[in-house]
Design an enzyme around this catalytic site. Structure first.
Site, PDB file in Angstrom:
ATOM      1  N   GLU A   1      12.892  23.730 -33.869  1.00  0.00           N
ATOM      2  CA  GLU A   1      12.318  24.586 -32.829  1.00  0.00           C
ATOM      3  C   GLU A   1      12.838  26.025 -32.990  1.00  0.00           C
ATOM      4  O   GLU A   1      14.006  26.238 -33.335  1.00  0.00           O
ATOM      5  CB  GLU A   1      12.716  24.035 -31.455  1.00  0.00           C
ATOM      6  CG  GLU A   1      12.196  24.826 -30.275  1.00  0.00           C
ATOM      7  CD  GLU A   1      12.704  24.300 -28.940  1.00  0.00           C
ATOM      8  OE1 GLU A   1      12.055  24.568 -27.921  1.00  0.00           O
ATOM      9  OE2 GLU A   1      13.754  23.605 -28.916  1.00  0.00           O
TER      10      GLU A   1
ATOM     11  N   LYS B   1       4.601  23.130 -26.615  1.00  0.00           N
ATOM     12  CA  LYS B   1       5.624  22.349 -25.914  1.00  0.00           C
ATOM     13  C   LYS B   1       5.160  22.005 -24.503  1.00  0.00           C
ATOM     14  O   LYS B   1       4.795  22.885 -23.718  1.00  0.00           O
ATOM     15  CB  LYS B   1       6.925  23.153 -25.884  1.00  0.00           C
ATOM     16  CG  LYS B   1       8.147  22.396 -25.395  1.00  0.00           C
ATOM     17  CD  LYS B   1       9.381  23.279 -25.522  1.00  0.00           C
ATOM     18  CE  LYS B   1      10.663  22.567 -25.131  1.00  0.00           C
ATOM     19  NZ  LYS B   1      11.840  23.461 -25.277  1.00  0.00           N
TER      20      LYS B   1
ATOM     21  N   CYS C   1      11.668  19.253 -28.634  1.00  0.00           N
ATOM     22  CA  CYS C   1      12.948  19.294 -27.938  1.00  0.00           C
ATOM     23  C   CYS C   1      12.963  18.547 -26.606  1.00  0.00           C
ATOM     24  O   CYS C   1      13.038  17.328 -26.559  1.00  0.00           O
ATOM     25  CB  CYS C   1      13.388  20.751 -27.790  1.00  0.00           C
ATOM     26  SG  CYS C   1      15.172  20.938 -27.493  1.00  0.00           S
TER      27      CYS C   1
END
Length: 277
Positions: free
Chosen positions: A43, A114, A150
């Site tokens: 990321e 995300k 993440c």
């Protein structure tokens, strides 16, 4: 289907993208004569985890230094590249934490934004970027890959959706704090076990700023939850050849996924029983 995978674990130099990208090129020099099917980045690998810098470092998708860098990697290695993430500036003036996917021929084929933004313990990701609203499954013909970034790992519904859609490989790209190593280890293994999938995890490592550090510990996990390859805190790469036949064999011999009742959970009633007055 056998796939040779390379996972990059780097320490982004906040405020110096050029030096960061040069360091990654140095990491990759030792692999320049090797062939990989998939290359995975962490990321925000080019700019580091500093939410206050996200808007300043944001790039339009049609004029992105980060994407051009990833396209060169895809062409040089003739590999599918899962480009960790960069901060994308949209035409409407909003921002996303976006994972670009680059084909072997250098073409940007899709992006994943995300879904869950980490905005706790001093981070304010949701102050600078907007949430994504669409999952992405990559169809390689003989196998499928589900993408995440993440903090998404804390929300198992994403991965259940991917496995129900036929994914055999899950990928999580991250910039994960050194303060939560147990969560990192347990959740990634759990997502692999409960979905009977390979899990490929690329994390940043090293100093962020002040006393903040990334964890590192990028890894490849098998569908039984066993760690097949792992780094510690060093800037380095993992290489591993996985065989998706292992997923097919496991799902056939232990058909866990066919026993799921999650299609019906919204219809289940529940009773709340008062035990003490």
């Amino acid at each position: 289907m056998k796939l040779k995978v390379l996972v990059i674990q780097n320490n982004a130099i906040t405020g110096n993208k050029k030096a960061t990208l040069n360091n990654i090129e140095t990491l990759l020099e030792r692999y320049e004569n090797q062939k990989f099917d998939i290359i995975v980045f962490p990321e925000v690998f080019a700019i580091g985890w500093c939410c206050e810098n996200f808007v300043r470092e944001a790039e339009a998708i049609n004029d992105s230094e980060t994407i051009r860098f990833l396209q060169n990697i895809a062409l040089n290695f003739n590999s599918l590249v899962i480009g960790g993430s960069f901060i994308q500036k949209l035409k409407n003036g909003t921002y996303r934490n976006t994972c670009p996917v680059i084909q072997r021929n250098g073409k940007l084929v899709t992006t994943y934004d995300k879904m869950h933004l980490f905005s706790h313990k001093g981070s304010e990701e949701n102050k600078f970027v907007n949430m994504g609203d669409e999952l992405k499954i990559l169809d390689l013909g003989n196998t499928k890959i589900g993408l995440s970034i993440c903090y998404d790992i804390r929300f198992p519904e994403i991965y259940r959706t991917y496995s129900r859609a036929g994914a055999e490989i899950l990928i999580n790209t991250a910039a994960w704090s050194v303060t939560k190593p147990e969560h990192w280890d347990i959740m990634h293994k759990a997502r692999a076990i409960e979905n009977q999938c390979f899990m490929i995890v690329a994390d940043q490592t090293g100093k962020i700023s002040g006393n903040e550090y990334n964890l590192g510990h990028s890894m490849i996990i098998g569908p039984w939850g066993n760690v097949l390859a792992e780094l510690e805190e060093e800037e380095a790469c993992i290489t591993y050849e996985l065989d998706t036949q292992e997923v097919k064999t496991l799902r056939s011999s232990f058909p866990l996924l066919s026993d799921r009742r999650d299609n019906n959970f919204d219809m289940f009633k529940y009773k709340e029983i008062k035990v003490y007055e």
